[in-house]
Motif scaffolding. Structure first.
Motif, PDB file in Angstrom:
ATOM      1  N   TRP A   1     -36.177   1.919  39.460  1.00 12.19           N
ATOM      2  CA  TRP A   1     -37.329   2.242  40.296  1.00 12.19           C
ATOM      3  C   TRP A   1     -37.556   3.751  40.347  1.00 12.19           C
ATOM      4  N   LEU A   2     -36.491   4.524  40.487  1.00 14.67           N
ATOM      5  CA  LEU A   2     -36.638   5.980  40.558  1.00 14.67           C
ATOM      6  C   LEU A   2     -37.218   6.550  39.259  1.00 14.67           C
ATOM      7  N   VAL A   3     -36.806   5.996  38.135  1.00 14.36           N
ATOM      8  CA  VAL A   3     -37.370   6.441  36.853  1.00 14.36           C
ATOM      9  C   VAL A   3     -38.844   6.032  36.769  1.00 14.36           C
TER      10      VAL A   3
ATOM     11  N   LEU B   1     -40.832   5.617  39.202  1.00 17.61           N
ATOM     12  CA  LEU B   1     -41.557   6.445  40.157  1.00 17.61           C
ATOM     13  C   LEU B   1     -41.953   7.786  39.549  1.00 17.61           C
ATOM     14  N   GLN B   2     -41.176   8.251  38.589  1.00 22.31           N
ATOM     15  CA  GLN B   2     -41.530   9.499  37.892  1.00 22.31           C
ATOM     16  C   GLN B   2     -42.840   9.343  37.136  1.00 22.31           C
ATOM     17  N   LEU B   3     -43.097   8.145  36.622  1.00 21.14           N
ATOM     18  CA  LEU B   3     -44.375   7.899  35.949  1.00 21.14           C
ATOM     19  C   LEU B   3     -45.543   8.105  36.907  1.00 21.14           C
TER      20      LEU B   3
ATOM     21  N   GLY C   1     -45.490  10.069  39.462  1.00 18.19           N
ATOM     22  CA  GLY C   1     -45.569  11.512  39.693  1.00 18.19           C
ATOM     23  C   GLY C   1     -46.385  12.198  38.612  1.00 18.19           C
ATOM     24  N   TYR C   2     -46.134  11.826  37.365  1.00 22.05           N
ATOM     25  CA  TYR C   2     -46.916  12.409  36.268  1.00 22.05           C
ATOM     26  C   TYR C   2     -48.374  11.971  36.352  1.00 22.05           C
TER      27      TYR C   2
ATOM     28  N   SER D   1     -50.063  11.456  38.971  1.00 20.80           N
ATOM     29  CA  SER D   1     -50.756  12.201  40.032  1.00 20.80           C
ATOM     30  C   SER D   1     -51.288  13.544  39.542  1.00 20.80           C
TER      31      SER D   1
ATOM     32  N   TRP E   1     -37.364  -2.694  30.491  1.00 18.66           N
ATOM     33  CA  TRP E   1     -37.784  -2.455  31.866  1.00 18.66           C
ATOM     34  C   TRP E   1     -38.480  -3.684  32.458  1.00 18.66           C
TER      35      TRP E   1
ATOM     36  N   TRP F   1     -43.793   1.782  49.030  1.00 21.46           N
ATOM     37  CA  TRP F   1     -44.433   2.981  48.458  1.00 21.46           C
ATOM     38  C   TRP F   1     -45.940   2.873  48.579  1.00 21.46           C
TER      39      TRP F   1
END
Length: 172
Positions: free
Chosen positions: A32-34, A36-38, A40-41, A43, A102, A170
């Protein structure tokens, strides 16, 4: 209230991390944390418009021309609405191009990507309120949103929702 809010957030965050790890496991939480980085990018796709909007809002509010703020809000709203279909296409592409390993993340990331695309234009409101320096209202709204999303996460994890609980929290 600011200091108390930070202390409560810190203590709940420390407890919530352990609680989430116990209910999901390290692999799912890490996945999930990885993922979530997607988000972030993704945004960054507004090209910094939302980052500059609070400053421009403050300038417009201080201007002698009362219509400058209205024009600014209208222009940025139109821009965000034009960007939304592009965001939707990019979110779909991200979801379709996820690696096969994934598979467990796909449903949760679908929830988060859909929420991101649907709420993309609404980010204007927080930026405008920040620029107008209505920080007391923003602080209360953010605290309420944090409390609701944290409560939802705990309830959903206890109900066995798995990694989708993180996505729903989230999105909320």
């Amino acid at each position: 209230m600011g200091f108390l809010q930070q202390v409560v957030t810190l203590l709940v965050g420390l407890w919530l991390t352990r609680f989430t790890l116990d209910h999901l496991g390290r692999d799912n939480y890490g996945l999930w944390l990885v993922g979530l980085q997607l988000l972030g990018y993704l945004s960054l796709a507004d090209f910094g418009v939302m980052a500059l909007l609070p400053r421009e809002t403050a300038y417009a509010a201080a201007d002698a021309d009362p219509t400058r703020l209205q024009r600014l809000a209208g222009d940025v709203s139109r821009l965000a609405l034009w960007q939304t279909p592009v965001i939707a296409i990019v979110t779909l592409a991200i979801w379709l191009l996820l690696p096969g390993r994934w598979a467990e993340l796909r449903p949760a990331l679908a929830i988060a990507l859909l929420a991101f695309a649907l709420t993309f234009p609404t980010r204007i409101f927080q930026a405008l309120l920040t620029g107008l320096q209505d920080l007391a209202f923003l602080g209360r709204a953010q605290l309420l949103a944090w409390a609701l999303s944290t409560s939802a996460l705990v309830v959903l994890l206890l109900a066995g929702a798995g990694i989708e609980a993180l996505a729903a929290s989230w999105a909320l």
